[in-house]
Design a protein around this motif. Sequence first.
Motif, PDB file in Angstrom:
ATOM      1  N   LEU A 294       3.194  27.293  32.823  1.00  0.00           N
ATOM      2  CA  LEU A 294       3.322  25.993  32.171  1.00  0.00           C
ATOM      3  C   LEU A 294       3.051  26.115  30.675  1.00  0.00           C
ATOM      4  CD1 LEU A 294       3.668  22.926  32.241  1.00  0.00           C
ATOM      5  CD2 LEU A 294       1.237  22.734  32.840  1.00  0.00           C
ATOM      6  N   GLU A 295       2.036  26.852  30.296  1.00  0.00           N
ATOM      7  CA  GLU A 295       1.711  27.018  28.883  1.00  0.00           C
ATOM      8  C   GLU A 295       2.851  27.702  28.134  1.00  0.00           C
ATOM      9  OE1 GLU A 295      -2.021  28.420  26.073  1.00  0.00           O
ATOM     10  OE2 GLU A 295      -1.812  29.272  28.087  1.00  0.00           O
ATOM     11  N   ASP A 296       3.481  28.672  28.774  1.00  0.00           N
ATOM     12  CA  ASP A 296       4.595  29.372  28.152  1.00  0.00           C
ATOM     13  C   ASP A 296       5.773  28.417  27.921  1.00  0.00           C
ATOM     14  OD1 ASP A 296       6.011  31.884  27.335  1.00  0.00           O
ATOM     15  OD2 ASP A 296       7.262  31.361  29.054  1.00  0.00           O
ATOM     16  N   ILE A 297       6.060  27.566  28.913  1.00  0.00           N
ATOM     17  CA  ILE A 297       7.145  26.593  28.787  1.00  0.00           C
ATOM     18  C   ILE A 297       6.850  25.602  27.665  1.00  0.00           C
ATOM     19  CG2 ILE A 297       8.341  24.690  29.937  1.00  0.00           C
ATOM     20  CD1 ILE A 297       7.914  26.205  32.585  1.00  0.00           C
ATOM     21  N   VAL A 298       5.624  25.082  27.641  1.00  0.00           N
ATOM     22  CA  VAL A 298       5.232  24.089  26.647  1.00  0.00           C
ATOM     23  C   VAL A 298       5.267  24.690  25.245  1.00  0.00           C
ATOM     24  CG1 VAL A 298       3.317  22.682  25.798  1.00  0.00           C
ATOM     25  CG2 VAL A 298       3.872  22.700  28.239  1.00  0.00           C
ATOM     26  N   THR A 299       4.798  25.910  25.114  1.00  0.00           N
ATOM     27  CA  THR A 299       4.793  26.566  23.806  1.00  0.00           C
ATOM     28  C   THR A 299       6.202  26.733  23.262  1.00  0.00           C
ATOM     29  OG1 THR A 299       2.753  27.771  24.356  1.00  0.00           O
ATOM     30  CG2 THR A 299       4.092  28.639  22.556  1.00  0.00           C
ATOM     31  N   LYS A 300       7.130  27.135  24.112  1.00  0.00           N
ATOM     32  CA  LYS A 300       8.517  27.290  23.669  1.00  0.00           C
ATOM     33  C   LYS A 300       9.108  25.946  23.252  1.00  0.00           C
ATOM     34  CE  LYS A 300       9.695  31.447  26.306  1.00  0.00           C
ATOM     35  NZ  LYS A 300      10.521  32.014  27.411  1.00  0.00           N
ATOM     36  N   MET A 301       8.793  24.903  23.999  1.00  0.00           N
ATOM     37  CA  MET A 301       9.314  23.584  23.657  1.00  0.00           C
ATOM     38  C   MET A 301       8.727  23.089  22.346  1.00  0.00           C
ATOM     39  SD  MET A 301       9.376  21.745  27.419  1.00  0.00           S
ATOM     40  CE  MET A 301      10.248  20.287  26.854  1.00  0.00           C
ATOM     41  N   GLU A 302       7.448  23.342  22.106  1.00  0.00           N
ATOM     42  CA  GLU A 302       6.811  22.924  20.863  1.00  0.00           C
ATOM     43  C   GLU A 302       7.412  23.636  19.658  1.00  0.00           C
ATOM     44  OE1 GLU A 302       2.298  21.819  22.452  1.00  0.00           O
ATOM     45  OE2 GLU A 302       2.761  23.848  21.766  1.00  0.00           O
ATOM     46  N   LYS A 303       7.863  24.873  19.858  1.00  0.00           N
ATOM     47  CA  LYS A 303       8.448  25.651  18.767  1.00  0.00           C
ATOM     48  C   LYS A 303       9.954  25.416  18.619  1.00  0.00           C
ATOM     49  CE  LYS A 303       5.050  29.419  18.954  1.00  0.00           C
ATOM     50  NZ  LYS A 303       4.861  30.879  19.180  1.00  0.00           N
ATOM     51  N   GLY A 304      10.491  24.492  19.416  1.00  0.00           N
ATOM     52  CA  GLY A 304      11.914  24.187  19.325  1.00  0.00           C
ATOM     53  C   GLY A 304      12.799  25.241  19.958  1.00  0.00           C
ATOM     54  N   LYS A 305      12.247  25.988  20.884  1.00  0.00           N
ATOM     55  CA  LYS A 305      13.010  27.045  21.542  1.00  0.00           C
ATOM     56  C   LYS A 305      13.384  26.659  22.974  1.00  0.00           C
ATOM     57  CE  LYS A 305      10.716  30.663  18.815  1.00  0.00           C
ATOM     58  NZ  LYS A 305       9.908  31.910  18.864  1.00  0.00           N
ATOM     59  N   THR A 306      13.737  25.401  23.145  1.00  0.00           N
ATOM     60  CA  THR A 306      14.059  24.896  24.483  1.00  0.00           C
ATOM     61  C   THR A 306      15.227  25.638  25.105  1.00  0.00           C
ATOM     62  OG1 THR A 306      13.321  22.714  23.719  1.00  0.00           O
ATOM     63  CG2 THR A 306      14.548  22.793  25.790  1.00  0.00           C
ATOM     64  N   ARG A 307      16.154  26.096  24.287  1.00  0.00           N
ATOM     65  CA  ARG A 307      17.325  26.792  24.817  1.00  0.00           C
ATOM     66  C   ARG A 307      16.968  28.116  25.492  1.00  0.00           C
ATOM     67  NH1 ARG A 307      21.988  25.953  20.103  1.00  0.00           N
ATOM     68  NH2 ARG A 307      22.034  23.653  20.200  1.00  0.00           N
ATOM     69  N   GLN A 308      15.794  28.644  25.173  1.00  0.00           N
ATOM     70  CA  GLN A 308      15.376  29.900  25.786  1.00  0.00           C
ATOM     71  C   GLN A 308      14.840  29.707  27.207  1.00  0.00           C
ATOM     72  OE1 GLN A 308      12.618  31.974  23.267  1.00  0.00           O
ATOM     73  NE2 GLN A 308      13.989  31.972  21.474  1.00  0.00           N
ATOM     74  N   LEU A 309      14.631  28.441  27.588  1.00  0.00           N
ATOM     75  CA  LEU A 309      14.105  28.167  28.921  1.00  0.00           C
ATOM     76  C   LEU A 309      15.216  28.257  29.953  1.00  0.00           C
ATOM     77  CD1 LEU A 309      11.837  25.064  28.148  1.00  0.00           C
ATOM     78  CD2 LEU A 309      11.102  27.432  28.457  1.00  0.00           C
ATOM     79  N   SER A 310      14.877  28.793  31.114  1.00  0.00           N
ATOM     80  CA  SER A 310      15.837  28.861  32.217  1.00  0.00           C
ATOM     81  C   SER A 310      15.899  27.504  32.915  1.00  0.00           C
ATOM     82  CB  SER A 310      15.426  29.938  33.210  1.00  0.00           C
ATOM     83  OG  SER A 310      14.194  29.588  33.839  1.00  0.00           O
ATOM     84  N   ASP A 311      16.915  27.317  33.729  1.00  0.00           N
ATOM     85  CA  ASP A 311      17.031  26.072  34.487  1.00  0.00           C
ATOM     86  C   ASP A 311      15.841  25.891  35.422  1.00  0.00           C
ATOM     87  OD1 ASP A 311      19.419  25.607  33.227  1.00  0.00           O
ATOM     88  OD2 ASP A 311      20.663  26.362  34.871  1.00  0.00           O
ATOM     89  N   ASP A 312      15.366  27.007  36.000  1.00  0.00           N
ATOM     90  CA  ASP A 312      14.214  26.929  36.910  1.00  0.00           C
ATOM     91  C   ASP A 312      12.967  26.439  36.182  1.00  0.00           C
ATOM     92  OD1 ASP A 312      15.747  27.793  39.022  1.00  0.00           O
ATOM     93  OD2 ASP A 312      15.167  29.903  38.820  1.00  0.00           O
ATOM     94  N   ASP A 313      12.794  26.894  34.926  1.00  0.00           N
ATOM     95  CA  ASP A 313      11.622  26.469  34.153  1.00  0.00           C
ATOM     96  C   ASP A 313      11.682  24.973  33.853  1.00  0.00           C
ATOM     97  OD1 ASP A 313      10.447  28.953  34.083  1.00  0.00           O
ATOM     98  OD2 ASP A 313      11.375  29.537  32.187  1.00  0.00           O
ATOM     99  N   VAL A 314      12.858  24.494  33.482  1.00  0.00           N
ATOM    100  CA  VAL A 314      13.013  23.070  33.160  1.00  0.00           C
ATOM    101  C   VAL A 314      12.741  22.218  34.388  1.00  0.00           C
ATOM    102  CG1 VAL A 314      14.629  21.298  32.408  1.00  0.00           C
ATOM    103  CG2 VAL A 314      14.648  23.544  31.307  1.00  0.00           C
ATOM    104  N   LEU A 315      13.284  22.628  35.530  1.00  0.00           N
ATOM    105  CA  LEU A 315      13.084  21.865  36.771  1.00  0.00           C
ATOM    106  C   LEU A 315      11.640  21.936  37.242  1.00  0.00           C
ATOM    107  CD1 LEU A 315      16.336  22.883  38.704  1.00  0.00           C
ATOM    108  CD2 LEU A 315      15.848  20.680  37.626  1.00  0.00           C
ATOM    109  N   ALA A 316      10.958  23.048  36.929  1.00  0.00           N
ATOM    110  CA  ALA A 316       9.588  23.240  37.404  1.00  0.00           C
ATOM    111  C   ALA A 316       8.560  22.517  36.538  1.00  0.00           C
ATOM    112  CB  ALA A 316       9.254  24.733  37.446  1.00  0.00           C
TER     113      ALA A 316
END
Length: 347
Positions: free
Chosen positions: A35-57
């Motif tokens: 969760l922290e890894d997902i949130v950190t990427k989103m805070e840095k504007g790197k949402t595109r680097q997230l997989s579909d599984d991460d977004v759904l999770a």
Amino acid sequence: MATIVSAPDAQQALETAALKSDRFRLEREADWVRLEDIVTKMEKGKTRQLSDDDVLALPTLYRTLLSSLSIARESSLDAGLIDYLEGLALRSYFMVYGTQTSFGRWLKGFFSGGWSQAVREIKFDIWIAFIVMIAGTLIGYALVAGNSDWFYALVPANMADVRVPGATEQALRGTLFGAENQDGLGVFAAYLFSNNAQVAILAFALGFAFGIPSILLLIHNMALLGAMLWVFAQRGLSVEFIGWLSIHGTTELFAILLAGAAGIHVGRSIGFPGAQSHLTAASNAGKRAALVMVGVIIMLICAGLLEGFARQLINDTGMRYLVGGAMLLFWLVYFFVFGRRKAELPS
């Protein structure tokens, strides 16, 4: 009688608590890290680097984190662990429930319906501000008509120049149709924008005091206009003066009208919150009014350009009315017709 805990018992209790905390962490740490890894990427504007599984999770991981935090608090686990979970929960909340949008998308929503929707939502306050502005103009006109000395009390000296009571028709007509120094128009436009922006921002900012200062400011500002109108009316130049004013005035005065209405809206919401709490009513009104004010600044920029350039370059009264009327029609259609079926602007 107080119970005395021996040193060995206390040591054993601490070891048990530490073991319990370690076991708790090991069983759930993988989810927290993910969760922290997902949130950190989103805070840095790197949402595109997230997989579909991460977004759904993300929602599931967030709810799991809240459950872990609740257990940690109830079990009085390690204070450091609780602080970590609380911090992660706060960061995750904004990612889960906050609207994630780019500036370009926000700007598109703002112009395609968000701004006009916010204006329509304060329609009642716009009517109040409109009536107040009309009253202020009539008050200024009546005061100067009764005693011309009021003109000098209402109109600053740097704005009057030759446009004062007793001025000749030729002098007044020269201010409406005289040749201007074209090289200075850019500086002039910037000055006018700054002055008008101050009036609009004050009308909005003073609204927190139940809207009363905003109303008084509108009356004073329009009384100045009424006083100036009387000066030209005495020489039979009312039509020409209104035409001279209309090029930029339909946009400028509309902007000041909206700014005053936004201030009144905030003040009215604080004074009469209805079924909402005062804090909630003020917060909602503030967000709505702030959105209107963003648009007011845009309108003032347009008014500054019209006042500094178009008004000086167009010396035909009919053309001035045409430009001013077209701008007024544009704003009325944009605010009260356009965007009614558009989705509201994301907050």
